[in-house]
Design a protein around this motif. Structure first.
Motif, PDB file in Angstrom:
ATOM      1  N   ASN A 117       0.826  -1.209   0.000  1.00  0.00           N
ATOM      2  CA  ASN A 117       0.000   0.000   0.000  1.00  0.00           C
ATOM      3  C   ASN A 117       0.863   1.262   0.000  1.00  0.00           C
ATOM      4  O   ASN A 117       0.595   2.221  -0.740  1.00  0.00           O
ATOM      5  CB  ASN A 117      -0.927   0.007   1.221  1.00  0.00           C
ATOM      6  N   SER A 118       1.903   1.256   0.824  1.00  0.00           N
ATOM      7  CA  SER A 118       2.789   2.420   0.878  1.00  0.00           C
ATOM      8  C   SER A 118       3.510   2.630  -0.442  1.00  0.00           C
ATOM      9  O   SER A 118       3.653   3.763  -0.915  1.00  0.00           O
ATOM     10  CB  SER A 118       3.811   2.245   2.010  1.00  0.00           C
ATOM     11  N   ASP A 136       4.645   9.720   5.791  1.00  0.00           N
ATOM     12  CA  ASP A 136       3.426  10.413   6.215  1.00  0.00           C
ATOM     13  C   ASP A 136       2.594   9.515   7.124  1.00  0.00           C
ATOM     14  O   ASP A 136       2.280   8.374   6.777  1.00  0.00           O
ATOM     15  CB  ASP A 136       2.609  10.807   4.982  1.00  0.00           C
ATOM     16  N   PHE A 137       2.247  10.038   8.266  1.00  0.00           N
ATOM     17  CA  PHE A 137       1.409   9.300   9.215  1.00  0.00           C
ATOM     18  C   PHE A 137       0.041   9.936   9.382  1.00  0.00           C
ATOM     19  O   PHE A 137      -0.975   9.250   9.454  1.00  0.00           O
ATOM     20  CB  PHE A 137       2.112   9.230  10.578  1.00  0.00           C
ATOM     21  N   LEU A 138      -0.001  11.272   9.411  1.00  0.00           N
ATOM     22  CA  LEU A 138      -1.250  11.968   9.686  1.00  0.00           C
ATOM     23  C   LEU A 138      -2.283  11.761   8.580  1.00  0.00           C
ATOM     24  O   LEU A 138      -3.455  11.486   8.857  1.00  0.00           O
ATOM     25  CB  LEU A 138      -0.986  13.459   9.882  1.00  0.00           C
ATOM     26  N   GLY A 139      -1.866  11.904   7.311  1.00  0.00           N
ATOM     27  CA  GLY A 139      -2.810  11.749   6.207  1.00  0.00           C
ATOM     28  C   GLY A 139      -3.474  10.381   6.191  1.00  0.00           C
ATOM     29  O   GLY A 139      -4.722  10.276   6.210  1.00  0.00           O
ATOM     30  N   PRO A 140      -2.719   9.279   6.161  1.00  0.00           N
ATOM     31  CA  PRO A 140      -3.349   7.959   6.203  1.00  0.00           C
ATOM     32  C   PRO A 140      -4.166   7.727   7.473  1.00  0.00           C
ATOM     33  O   PRO A 140      -5.186   7.040   7.435  1.00  0.00           O
ATOM     34  CB  PRO A 140      -2.147   7.002   6.139  1.00  0.00           C
ATOM     35  N   LEU A 141      -3.718   8.275   8.597  1.00  0.00           N
ATOM     36  CA  LEU A 141      -4.466   8.098   9.841  1.00  0.00           C
ATOM     37  C   LEU A 141      -5.863   8.694   9.728  1.00  0.00           C
ATOM     38  O   LEU A 141      -6.838   8.151  10.270  1.00  0.00           O
ATOM     39  CB  LEU A 141      -3.702   8.750  10.992  1.00  0.00           C
ATOM     40  N   ILE A 142      -5.991   9.808   9.032  1.00  0.00           N
ATOM     41  CA  ILE A 142      -7.277  10.500   8.921  1.00  0.00           C
ATOM     42  C   ILE A 142      -8.187   9.835   7.893  1.00  0.00           C
ATOM     43  O   ILE A 142      -9.385   9.670   8.126  1.00  0.00           O
ATOM     44  CB  ILE A 142      -7.046  11.983   8.568  1.00  0.00           C
ATOM     45  N   TYR A 143      -7.625   9.433   6.762  1.00  0.00           N
ATOM     46  CA  TYR A 143      -8.456   9.002   5.644  1.00  0.00           C
ATOM     47  C   TYR A 143      -8.624   7.491   5.536  1.00  0.00           C
ATOM     48  O   TYR A 143      -9.537   7.033   4.838  1.00  0.00           O
ATOM     49  CB  TYR A 143      -7.877   9.531   4.332  1.00  0.00           C
ATOM     50  N   LEU A 144      -7.777   6.702   6.182  1.00  0.00           N
ATOM     51  CA  LEU A 144      -7.847   5.248   6.034  1.00  0.00           C
ATOM     52  C   LEU A 144      -8.325   4.612   7.331  1.00  0.00           C
ATOM     53  O   LEU A 144      -7.723   4.813   8.395  1.00  0.00           O
ATOM     54  CB  LEU A 144      -6.463   4.689   5.657  1.00  0.00           C
TER      55      LEU A 144
END
Length: 287
Positions: A82-83, A219-227
């Motif tokens: 995925n990454s 990036d941690f914040l973006g995937p944390l919010i959207y996934l």
């Protein structure tokens, strides 16, 4: 100046050089020690990870790598894939869209160019968190939450002003006489972009690719919010699953997968480091 004075000056210079090198090496060891300790801890048995600060484990074990890769409900290989998918798409989108925007700002004449360029630079001062909530509301309205689209699609819309500015500065170093010669041969702006500018801009494109890959991979914040679905987690979100809020945590697997998560970054950098150095040291016309 006699020979004795020269000898004293040479000796002092050598002593200063030795002291400087010792200080630099010491600072480097202090900075790299946590990384080396993490690498060492990934090969230790679980009960020995926090019992010693030594870099040499008493016994080597690959259990942390085996458990970290397969013991989660979803294999860590899925997080890696995925990454990789997100990072590669973001690199391609950033390079294409930002280079097109930079070509327009640096080589084309159109009304309001300076104003638009100034507005684009102003966006550099906007923190990511300022636009986070409006973006989330927009993507939720589009039904993109819990998909990769919010992480990938913006990269195809030239949203990274830093890379646009970087490419504009590089493109301005390429003589416009090349554009004029190409236009005399019947080339359109699109063909000038593809046939003239891009072949001369590999160093700056490599620089943008390296930083985009690293920033996207980390990036941690973006995937944390959207996934939300674990099947779509990235490697950074996957690392979080090893730390349980109830106190039951697999630190061995965490350190082992953290080491593996650094490998793609180092590999991508080593792959493009020649072009990165060339982009810093030369201009496009010196290729």
């Amino acid at each position: 100046m006699n020979s004795a004075t020269l000898s004293d000056a040479t000796t002092r210079s050598r002593i200063v050089s030795i002291v400087v090198h010792v200080l630099l090496i010491s600072a480097s060891v202090v900075m790299i020690y946590p990384l080396l300790w993490m690498l060492s801890a990934s090969f230790r048995p679980e009960n020995e990870i926090f019992t010693s600060a030594s870099l040499l484990p008493s016994s080597f074990s690959l259990d942390s790598y085996i458990e970290g890769w397969s013991d989660l409900p979803v294999s860590f290989g899925r997080f890696f894939s995925n990454s990789f998918l997100i990072a590669i798409l973001c690199v391609g989108g950033n390079v294409v869209s930002c280079s097109l925007a930079a070509f327009a700002f640096s080589r084309l004449e159109f009304r309001g160019r300076r104003t638009l360029f100034a507005l684009m630079l102003i966006t550099l001062m906007l923190p990511y968190h300022v636009t986070l909530i409006p973006q989330y509301v927009l993507f939720r309205g589009l039904g993109w939450v819990d998909t990769f689209l919010p992480l990938v699609v913006p990269k195809f819309l030239a949203v990274d002003a830093f890379f646009i500015f970087l490419m504009v500065q590089f493109f301005r170093g390429i003589p416009k006489e090349l554009d004029e010669a190409a236009m005399m041969d019947g080339c359109s702006p699109w063909r000038i972009y593809c046939r003239v500018i891009m072949p001369l801009s590999m160093p700056v494109l490599a620089t943008a690719s390296i930083f985009t890959f690293i920033w996207t991979w980390d990036d941690f914040l973006g995937p944390l919010i959207y996934l939300n679905d674990m099947e779509q987690y990235t490697a950074m979100l996957g690392l979080r699953t090893f730390v349980d809020s109830t106190g039951v945590s697999n630190f061995g697997g965490l350190f082992a997968m953290s080491v593996l998560s650094l490998v793609p970054i180092f590999g991508f950098f080593l792959l493009f480091q020649r072009l990165l150095i060339e982009g810093i040291a030369t201009t496009g016309m010196k290729r």
